[in-house]
Design a protein around this motif. Structure first.
Motif, PDB file in Angstrom:
ATOM      1  N   VAL A  97       0.718  -1.011  -0.103  1.00  0.00           N
ATOM      2  CA  VAL A  97       0.090  -0.159  -0.300  1.00  0.00           C
ATOM      3  C   VAL A  97       0.863   1.502  -0.207  1.00  0.00           C
ATOM      4  N   ALA A  98       2.492   0.592   0.326  1.00  0.00           N
ATOM      5  CA  ALA A  98       3.026   2.128   0.267  1.00  0.00           C
ATOM      6  C   ALA A  98       4.989   2.133   0.513  1.00  0.00           C
ATOM      7  N   ARG A  99       5.525   3.194  -0.378  1.00  0.00           N
ATOM      8  CA  ARG A  99       6.622   3.131  -0.885  1.00  0.00           C
ATOM      9  C   ARG A  99       7.269   4.296   0.250  1.00  0.00           C
ATOM     10  N   LEU A 100       8.237   3.901   0.882  1.00  0.00           N
ATOM     11  CA  LEU A 100       9.435   4.466   1.077  1.00  0.00           C
ATOM     12  C   LEU A 100      10.580   4.861   0.101  1.00  0.00           C
ATOM     13  N   VAL A 101      10.825   6.213  -0.037  1.00  0.00           N
ATOM     14  CA  VAL A 101      11.382   6.271  -1.461  1.00  0.00           C
ATOM     15  C   VAL A 101      12.526   7.121  -0.455  1.00  0.00           C
ATOM     16  N   LYS A 102      13.982   7.335  -0.857  1.00  0.00           N
ATOM     17  CA  LYS A 102      15.043   7.935   0.062  1.00  0.00           C
ATOM     18  C   LYS A 102      14.854   9.597  -0.603  1.00  0.00           C
ATOM     19  N   ILE A 103      14.463  10.789   0.314  1.00  0.00           N
ATOM     20  CA  ILE A 103      14.009  12.225   0.130  1.00  0.00           C
ATOM     21  C   ILE A 103      15.522  13.117  -0.485  1.00  0.00           C
ATOM     22  N   GLU A 104      16.451  13.239  -2.106  1.00  0.00           N
ATOM     23  CA  GLU A 104      17.667  13.654  -2.714  1.00  0.00           C
ATOM     24  C   GLU A 104      16.662  15.621  -2.364  1.00  0.00           C
ATOM     25  N   PRO A 105      17.971  15.980  -1.464  1.00  0.00           N
ATOM     26  CA  PRO A 105      18.199  17.267  -0.771  1.00  0.00           C
ATOM     27  C   PRO A 105      18.005  18.214  -2.047  1.00  0.00           C
ATOM     28  N   PRO A 106      17.575  19.956  -2.236  1.00  0.00           N
ATOM     29  CA  PRO A 106      17.649  19.890  -4.065  1.00  0.00           C
ATOM     30  C   PRO A 106      18.964  20.362  -3.543  1.00  0.00           C
ATOM     31  N   THR A 107      18.887  20.693  -5.624  1.00  0.00           N
ATOM     32  CA  THR A 107      20.273  20.858  -5.666  1.00  0.00           C
ATOM     33  C   THR A 107      20.268  22.505  -5.356  1.00  0.00           C
ATOM     34  N   ARG A 108      21.512  22.829  -5.245  1.00  0.00           N
ATOM     35  CA  ARG A 108      21.492  24.201  -4.899  1.00  0.00           C
ATOM     36  C   ARG A 108      22.228  24.959  -6.436  1.00  0.00           C
ATOM     37  N   ARG A 109      20.955  26.142  -6.304  1.00  0.00           N
ATOM     38  CA  ARG A 109      20.806  26.721  -7.614  1.00  0.00           C
ATOM     39  C   ARG A 109      21.327  28.523  -7.496  1.00  0.00           C
ATOM     40  N   GLU A 110      21.926  28.908  -8.529  1.00  0.00           N
ATOM     41  CA  GLU A 110      22.532  29.879  -9.005  1.00  0.00           C
ATOM     42  C   GLU A 110      21.939  31.173  -8.948  1.00  0.00           C
ATOM     43  N   LEU A 111      21.589  32.428  -8.653  1.00  0.00           N
ATOM     44  CA  LEU A 111      21.047  33.209  -8.648  1.00  0.00           C
ATOM     45  C   LEU A 111      21.560  34.198 -10.013  1.00  0.00           C
ATOM     46  N   GLY A 112      20.901  35.425 -11.133  1.00  0.00           N
ATOM     47  CA  GLY A 112      21.506  35.617 -11.898  1.00  0.00           C
ATOM     48  C   GLY A 112      21.523  34.896 -12.968  1.00  0.00           C
ATOM     49  N   PHE A 113      20.463  34.374 -13.211  1.00  0.00           N
ATOM     50  CA  PHE A 113      20.158  33.322 -14.851  1.00  0.00           C
ATOM     51  C   PHE A 113      20.226  34.551 -15.951  1.00  0.00           C
ATOM     52  N   LEU A 114      20.827  36.060 -15.795  1.00  0.00           N
ATOM     53  CA  LEU A 114      20.599  37.163 -17.310  1.00  0.00           C
ATOM     54  C   LEU A 114      22.032  36.840 -17.026  1.00  0.00           C
ATOM     55  N   GLY A 115      22.938  36.540 -16.791  1.00  0.00           N
ATOM     56  CA  GLY A 115      24.047  37.036 -16.194  1.00  0.00           C
ATOM     57  C   GLY A 115      24.501  38.279 -15.890  1.00  0.00           C
ATOM     58  N   PRO A 116      25.801  38.791 -16.141  1.00  0.00           N
ATOM     59  CA  PRO A 116      25.832  39.802 -15.555  1.00  0.00           C
ATOM     60  C   PRO A 116      25.584  41.251 -15.727  1.00  0.00           C
ATOM     61  N   LEU A 117      25.122  42.321 -15.486  1.00  0.00           N
ATOM     62  CA  LEU A 117      24.670  43.505 -15.986  1.00  0.00           C
ATOM     63  C   LEU A 117      25.433  44.033 -15.754  1.00  0.00           C
ATOM     64  N   HIS A 118      25.823  45.308 -16.645  1.00  0.00           N
ATOM     65  CA  HIS A 118      26.573  46.369 -16.489  1.00  0.00           C
ATOM     66  C   HIS A 118      25.357  47.737 -16.174  1.00  0.00           C
ATOM     67  N   ILE A 119      25.766  48.330 -14.747  1.00  0.00           N
ATOM     68  CA  ILE A 119      24.990  49.524 -14.376  1.00  0.00           C
ATOM     69  C   ILE A 119      25.485  50.822 -14.578  1.00  0.00           C
ATOM     70  N   PRO A 120      25.737  51.602 -15.000  1.00  0.00           N
ATOM     71  CA  PRO A 120      26.336  52.666 -15.389  1.00  0.00           C
ATOM     72  C   PRO A 120      26.438  53.662 -14.811  1.00  0.00           C
ATOM     73  N   ASP A 121      27.521  54.315 -14.377  1.00  0.00           N
ATOM     74  CA  ASP A 121      27.391  55.029 -13.434  1.00  0.00           C
ATOM     75  C   ASP A 121      26.401  56.294 -12.570  1.00  0.00           C
ATOM     76  N   GLU A 122      26.596  56.711 -14.391  1.00  0.00           N
ATOM     77  CA  GLU A 122      24.720  58.006 -13.981  1.00  0.00           C
ATOM     78  C   GLU A 122      23.737  57.087 -13.432  1.00  0.00           C
ATOM     79  N   PHE A 123      23.650  55.773 -13.214  1.00  0.00           N
ATOM     80  CA  PHE A 123      22.429  55.323 -12.345  1.00  0.00           C
ATOM     81  C   PHE A 123      22.515  55.731 -11.158  1.00  0.00           C
ATOM     82  N   TYR A 124      23.736  56.171 -10.438  1.00  0.00           N
ATOM     83  CA  TYR A 124      23.897  55.907  -8.875  1.00  0.00           C
ATOM     84  C   TYR A 124      23.633  57.634  -8.410  1.00  0.00           C
ATOM     85  N   GLU A 125      23.721  58.287  -9.263  1.00  0.00           N
ATOM     86  CA  GLU A 125      23.656  60.058  -9.659  1.00  0.00           C
ATOM     87  C   GLU A 125      22.411  60.460  -9.115  1.00  0.00           C
TER      88      GLU A 125
END
Length: 100
Positions: free
Chosen positions: A60-88
């Motif tokens: 009626v039931a099966r016990l199975v191992k739960i695999e830990p979630p894989t670590r994912r990196e954020l930033g799927f858009l890649g590095p963003l270039h923010i111009p210095d004028e943005f901070y003015e």
């Protein structure tokens, strides 16, 4: 037969496909034995083995191992270039103030 309010209905059994070969290859334990040996069964599952719990000899039931979630990196858009004028600071016009 089950009654719900003033209506009666038949409960439908749940059909689940199980590969019989898988059931032969994994340990099957009846409910009472599983209760008694739960820690041991969890150790088996932790090592990667599947454990089947049976009621009256029917799986009626099966016990199975739960695999830990894989670590994912954020930033799927890649590095963003923010111009210095943005901070003015914004000018009054950019802030929406009428010209002075």
């Amino acid at each position: 037969m089950t009654y719900h309010g003033d209506r009666e209905y038949w409960a439908e059994p749940i059909a689940v496909e199980v590969d019989q070969l898988d059931l032969v290859n994994m340990g099957q334990y009846n409910v009472q034995e599983a209760k008694t040996r739960l820690s041991e069964l969890l150790n088996l599952v932790e090592r990667g083995e599947d454990v089947v719990i049976a009621k009256a000899g029917r799986p009626v039931a099966r016990l199975v191992k739960i695999e830990p979630p894989t670590r994912r990196e954020l930033g799927f858009l890649g590095p963003l270039h923010i111009p210095d004028e943005f901070y003015e600071p914004w000018t009054d016009e950019e802030m929406g103030f009428p010209g002075q």
